[in-house]
Scaffold this motif. Sequence first.
Motif, PDB file in Angstrom:
ATOM      1  N   ASP A  62       0.810  -1.212   0.000  1.00 10.41           N
ATOM      2  CA  ASP A  62       0.000   0.000   0.000  1.00 10.41           C
ATOM      3  C   ASP A  62       0.850   1.273   0.000  1.00 10.41           C
ATOM      4  O   ASP A  62       0.306   2.384   0.098  1.00 10.41           O
ATOM      5  N   CYS A  63       2.162   1.107  -0.103  1.00 13.91           N
ATOM      6  CA  CYS A  63       3.037   2.287  -0.109  1.00 13.91           C
ATOM      7  C   CYS A  63       3.016   2.971  -1.474  1.00 13.91           C
ATOM      8  O   CYS A  63       2.982   2.321  -2.520  1.00 13.91           O
ATOM      9  N   ILE A  64       3.041   4.302  -1.431  1.00  8.65           N
ATOM     10  CA  ILE A  64       3.133   5.101  -2.663  1.00  8.65           C
ATOM     11  C   ILE A  64       4.576   5.499  -2.902  1.00  8.65           C
ATOM     12  O   ILE A  64       5.067   5.470  -4.030  1.00  8.65           O
ATOM     13  N   SER A  65       5.271   5.860  -1.809  1.00 10.78           N
ATOM     14  CA  SER A  65       6.695   6.197  -1.939  1.00 10.78           C
ATOM     15  C   SER A  65       7.394   5.913  -0.616  1.00 10.78           C
ATOM     16  O   SER A  65       6.800   5.967   0.469  1.00 10.78           O
ATOM     17  N   CYS A  90       1.686   6.402   2.104  1.00 11.02           N
ATOM     18  CA  CYS A  90       0.886   5.205   1.812  1.00 11.02           C
ATOM     19  C   CYS A  90      -0.584   5.584   1.713  1.00 11.02           C
ATOM     20  O   CYS A  90      -0.993   6.677   2.107  1.00 11.02           O
ATOM     21  N   ASN A  91      -1.369   4.657   1.163  1.00 12.40           N
ATOM     22  CA  ASN A  91      -2.794   4.937   1.045  1.00 12.40           C
ATOM     23  C   ASN A  91      -3.631   4.079   2.002  1.00 12.40           C
ATOM     24  O   ASN A  91      -4.857   4.098   1.941  1.00 12.40           O
ATOM     25  N   ARG A 111      -4.511   8.888   1.631  1.00 15.37           N
ATOM     26  CA  ARG A 111      -3.081   9.194   1.562  1.00 15.37           C
ATOM     27  C   ARG A 111      -2.611   9.800   2.888  1.00 15.37           C
ATOM     28  O   ARG A 111      -3.160  10.792   3.378  1.00 15.37           O
ATOM     29  N   GLU A 113       1.244  10.461   5.283  1.00 17.96           N
ATOM     30  CA  GLU A 113       2.708  10.405   5.263  1.00 17.96           C
ATOM     31  C   GLU A 113       3.206  10.142   6.691  1.00 17.96           C
ATOM     32  O   GLU A 113       2.705  10.715   7.661  1.00 17.96           O
ATOM     33  N   CYS A 139       4.997  -5.971  -4.725  1.00 19.44           N
ATOM     34  CA  CYS A 139       4.274  -5.478  -5.897  1.00 19.44           C
ATOM     35  C   CYS A 139       4.129  -6.536  -6.984  1.00 19.44           C
ATOM     36  O   CYS A 139       3.460  -6.296  -7.997  1.00 19.44           O
TER      37      CYS A 139
END
Length: 909
Positions: A62-65, A90-91, A111, A113, A139
């Motif tokens: 679920d991490c975006i960055s 993350c979302n 979202r 942080e 992923c």
Amino acid sequence: RFSLLLLNLEEYYFEQHTANHIINKGCRDERKFRGSLKICSKSIIFEADDNIQPIIKIPLRDCISIKAPEDNEANNPFTRDTSGGISVVCNQVFLIKERNIIAPYKTVRGRTEHFFQLDVAGKLGDVVQTLHQLYRASCLDKMGDQAAMITAILQSRLARTSFDKNRFQSISETLHMECKAEMVTPLVTNPGHVCVTDANLYFQPLNGYPKPVVQITLQNVRRIYKRRHGLMPLGLEVFCTENDLCSDIYLKFYNCQDRDELYFLIATYIENHITEHTAESYMLQWQRGHISNYQYLLHLNNLADRSCNDLSQYPVFPWIIADYSSSVLDLTKPETFRDLSKPIGALNKERLDRLLTRYQEMPEPKFMYGSHYSSPGYVLFYLVRVAPEYMLCLQNGKFDHADRMFNSLAETWKNCLDGATDFKELIPEFYENDSSFLVNSLKLDLGKRQGGKMVEDVELPPWASGPDDFLQKSQEALESQYVSEHLHEWIDIIFGYKQKGSDAVAAHNVFHPLTYEGGVDLNSILDPNEKVALLTQILEFGQTPKQLFTIPHPRRIIPKLRSLSRTSSHSVSITESPVSPNEESFEDLTEESITLAWNNIAKLKLDEQYKIHKEAITGIAVTCNGSSVFTTSQDSTLKMFSKESKTIQRSVSFSNMALSSCLILPGDTTVISSSWDNHIYFYSIAFGRQQDILMGHDDAVSKICWHDGRLYSASWDSTVKVWHCVPGETLSNKKHHFELLAELEHDVSVNTINLNAANTILASGTKEGTISVWDVTTATITECLNMLFVVVSFVCLFLLFAFFFCADSRHLLSAGEDCCFKVIDVQTGMLISSVTADEPQRCFKWDGNTILSGSQSGELLIWDLLGGKVIERIKGHTGAVMSMWMNEQCNSVITGGEDKQIMFWKLQY
């Protein structure tokens, strides 16, 4: 507050770092929480030192960055820096144990942080690199590919480390083996290094959790079992106690060779300290009442790969009680109990009929039940009140719906009888002493049922005054006479011959093929995604125990009340004149004296010894008053020895061939001797002359028995013959009249025979080690004897020397050239125990538990059969002990030896 149960199934915890979790970094309301950042194979977990704060779990998928915030490379969200901080966007995030309360996880979507500032900034690069690797694994689309990449990362870490030898308890310890392994606890495994020395077994977790080193002193080990784990023969479980349910350590290895080598090292160390028990040896203890029903089931579960550390193979116990509505539990009524001869799914005929209809219409592979009787979900269904975190782990942070919880014993039993997919049995906790699993002592919020009632304590049946009373009555039910008489039927279903094949079909006991040992070969599945999916399905569904028995399990020996056992068929006088409650009968006193004698058999002392023959003594018979001892010998003579005058009073030679055995007929008037010259000789004690000859065989007669006018003779001509003997008139010259009733054919020479105490069963043993058991009640002129069963040559691969029935005729004990004592169940023919001696034991007596044997070297040995060990050695003859006689009270023994001597032994209390 952190535990491995916060991880997903099949997830690993790699490392931790002291850090600050900074919320709203750079803003006026910035907050900082000190704690521990934990890097796991599928998630990032932060545990704040402040217990009020929730544990934060961020799934990597679920991490975006994941980056250092001061990095300006906007196009590459996955970068690293040396600033000591990591920004994770993350979302989705899970909040766990807020205010230190065990409850379903809170999910925060959208979202967010999270900034983590490491105490040691120099580790930032390695941490971010690890997170990048694990993120890439998470992923991947297919579970098999994810598992393969995570396994590669794990193995790389293990390869770069080794066991820290500074952790040894002593600098003098010698290293025997070191390898990689995982420590198994319910639902989770923890990788690390195993090390075994000449004194200790060590496990060092890769992550140092829950402690740097787990140490087991080898001297304390009492039991060790090889285990299936994940359908593979990779597990090893070590116990430092005899009867505890839970082990001291459970290890899973990465290859079978490492597991087997470690097992060999530990087993070799402990083999001089303990006796390895088999299912058969425990069966013997159970049958004879030395261990309880509960203990026996526990041992069978252990031997069948069931372990408290593996919820997919948790120990399984039966539902016993079927009455959950009465105010009083009546354990004398059969209807109080569940039918133990049937699996749960077959108890309700209407439901079974529906299942059988579906089974008949089902394509191969067919199965009757869509769920199992034991699975992780069922185990935690019962234990949720004491193990809520396990339930949350298994169900992704949620409890089950309130109406599906373990709310009531009566409801649960009814659902097991009527439910379309509910076939679960019980777990050991229902028959133990800790009732906490029935009580919501943790004050968990387990939800609200339809009707508004909160889920609290388990609702008990009316006959239980409370949780402790419920367990007490459940224990009484498990150990009741009804269950003792029928438990073997349930064992046949779960661990025995009705578990598989046509017998399972006939017993309506067929589950999905994947649940059985050997149902699938994971090594043959090349697609990693298919393998992971299959393994997950099997582990969640549950597994059938390893099959321990392939023939019907014997019944337990149930001691009857004396008043019930004295039937008219046994003793008219006792029935007509019952014994007063306040006085003991002669039978009672005799039984007590026999028990006392066997309890003190190690105090047997040599009283007298006489050399009376020129060759080895082969048989001993004693008159009722004990004054005269008759012996046969390979020197071809029958001798009568007087105990009073200590002299030989008669010496008779019937031929020049050896005599093999002798017996005295009732009334002490006649001695019968068997000979290697194929004949059986009748000798009149009163007239001092040969009275008759029976020329009944074509080769040497090896052994004779007598009962109620019937003579049983065994011969090297491969037969056992049953004769009806009508004695001649003593004062006339009329001979005995011999009538052949039956001829029992064998494939090879018969060496020995023996009758049981009731004289209803005859056992015969051959030179090849085969034992045949015959029903002698069917022997008539026109009818051949009914063979009950044959125990094939696995009983003894060599010559059989002797065997005897125990007093209750339930077991037969044999001894042979292979140096083994072997116990056979007379009802089923099952070999249930085997004890190996240092040398052959030529003759013996036993009471069902203790053996007095005469050895090849001349010693008398006293054995604890259940413990499988010698408890006393008594110096005796200078050659093999060839024959043995014991009086009815079991306090006087006579032995005859290869050294031509007879020895008189007495118990000295």
